[in-house]
Design a protein around this motif. Structure first.
Motif, PDB file in Angstrom:
ATOM      1  N   ALA A  48     -10.731   6.178   8.658  1.00 21.84           N
ATOM      2  CA  ALA A  48      -9.595   6.098   7.735  1.00 21.84           C
ATOM      3  C   ALA A  48      -8.503   5.161   8.248  1.00 21.84           C
ATOM      4  N   PRO A  49      -8.092   5.260   9.537  1.00 18.04           N
ATOM      5  CA  PRO A  49      -7.096   4.303  10.026  1.00 18.04           C
ATOM      6  C   PRO A  49      -7.549   2.856   9.926  1.00 18.04           C
ATOM      7  N   MET A  50      -8.837   2.599  10.177  1.00 25.07           N
ATOM      8  CA  MET A  50      -9.332   1.227  10.088  1.00 25.07           C
ATOM      9  C   MET A  50      -9.300   0.722   8.652  1.00 25.07           C
ATOM     10  N   LEU A  51      -9.629   1.594   7.711  1.00 21.38           N
ATOM     11  CA  LEU A  51      -9.569   1.193   6.297  1.00 21.38           C
ATOM     12  C   LEU A  51      -8.133   0.877   5.890  1.00 21.38           C
ATOM     13  N   MET A  52      -7.193   1.723   6.310  1.00 24.06           N
ATOM     14  CA  MET A  52      -5.799   1.469   5.983  1.00 24.06           C
ATOM     15  C   MET A  52      -5.278   0.217   6.694  1.00 24.06           C
ATOM     16  N   GLY A  53      -5.740   0.009   7.918  1.00 26.44           N
ATOM     17  CA  GLY A  53      -5.368  -1.205   8.629  1.00 26.44           C
ATOM     18  C   GLY A  53      -5.865  -2.455   7.920  1.00 26.44           C
ATOM     19  N   THR A  54      -7.066  -2.349   7.337  1.00 27.79           N
ATOM     20  CA  THR A  54      -7.604  -3.474   6.564  1.00 27.79           C
ATOM     21  C   THR A  54      -6.754  -3.751   5.343  1.00 27.79           C
ATOM     22  N   VAL A  55      -6.294  -2.677   4.682  1.00 30.23           N
ATOM     23  CA  VAL A  55      -5.422  -2.846   3.512  1.00 30.23           C
ATOM     24  C   VAL A  55      -4.137  -3.561   3.915  1.00 30.23           C
ATOM     25  N   ILE A  56      -3.531  -3.130   5.028  1.00 29.62           N
ATOM     26  CA  ILE A  56      -2.289  -3.753   5.497  1.00 29.62           C
ATOM     27  C   ILE A  56      -2.535  -5.221   5.848  1.00 29.62           C
TER      28      ILE A  56
END
Length: 246
Positions: free
Chosen positions: A202-210
């Motif tokens: 989940a953090p990696m997915l959100m990091g990708t969004v950012i």
């Protein structure tokens, strides 16, 4: 009946799919060479973008070759020659023209150090790529990452954080330091061995969004952040090596 001509032991034609990785590598080399052209006419942002694209292509061509089972010694050597141009010569010239100035002979010395280090780094990689440990880590900073670190002062200027052209000596020392990291003995991570724990999905997915948001709004700031994250990842192996780079 089989041909008796020893010069025709190899087929006259080869599948296009085996040539594809080499075509991708050549495309990346052309980007690096074109980056030098734009550097010579002071179009620095375009030159940096071409080096970034060359780095992305460098990561793709090897993946394509492995997926298509089209790896070859010729392709490996071609990739190293392309890397030297794109990540050893082009970044050094760009930083020199942008921040060091053509009259700064001291800066040119450190650019030579960086380029020579890139050449030595790739030569060592060619020798060591058959070793089992080479699949799990790199020895020294790889050439594309070294190019990114070399260009960090340029990223800082483009992002509006600090104008590094006011401190050419510090930029020159930084370029030389990055060159030393490339030929160092510290172990840096290889994407091939990267394993992501489930809690980090989940953090990696959100990091990708950012990252995607920054790419289209504050691109140079994104490159600064990526460079600093990678630099922070080098601290543990440097501590483990007790500060010895070579």
């Amino acid at each position: 009946m089989p041909s008796s001509d020893p010069h025709r032991s190899k087929p006259d034609r080869m599948p296009f799919i085996q040539l594809l990785p080499n075509l991708v590598t050549i495309s990346g080399m052309c980007l690096g060479l074109t980056s030098i052209r734009f550097t010579m006419v002071d179009r620095y942002e375009t030159a940096v973008m071409l080096i970034v694209l060359a780095a992305l292509i460098d990561g793709v061509d090897g993946l394509i070759a492995r997926r298509l089972k089209a790896t070859s010694e010729f392709g490996a050597e071609l990739d190293s020659l392309s890397d030297f141009l794109c990540f050893g010569v082009a970044p050094g010239l760009l930083v020199y023209r942008f921040a060091l100035g053509e009259t700064n002979s001291l800066g040119w010395v450190f650019v030579l150090v960086f380029a020579a280090a890139g050449c030595l780094r790739l030569a060592r990689f060619n020798v060591m790529r058959a070793e089992p440990d080479s699949m799990h880590h790199f020895t020294g900073v790889p050439a594309p990452a070294g190019a990114g670190l070399c260009l960090l002062p340029v990223f800082l200027s483009f992002a509006g954080i600090v104008d590094v052209r006011a401190a050419p000596v510090l930029v020159a020392l930084w370029v030389g330091f990055v060159g030393m990291l490339m030929i160092s003995r510290i172990r840096t991570f290889s994407p091939k061995s990267l394993r992501v724990p489930r809690w980090a999905f989940a953090p990696m997915l959100m990091g990708t969004v950012i990252a995607m948001g920054l790419m289209f709004s504050r691109f140079w700031l994104l490159l600064v952040i990526v460079s600093l994250i990678y630099l922070a990842m080098l601290v543990p192996p440097m501590i483990k090596s007790k500060g010895r780079l070579l």
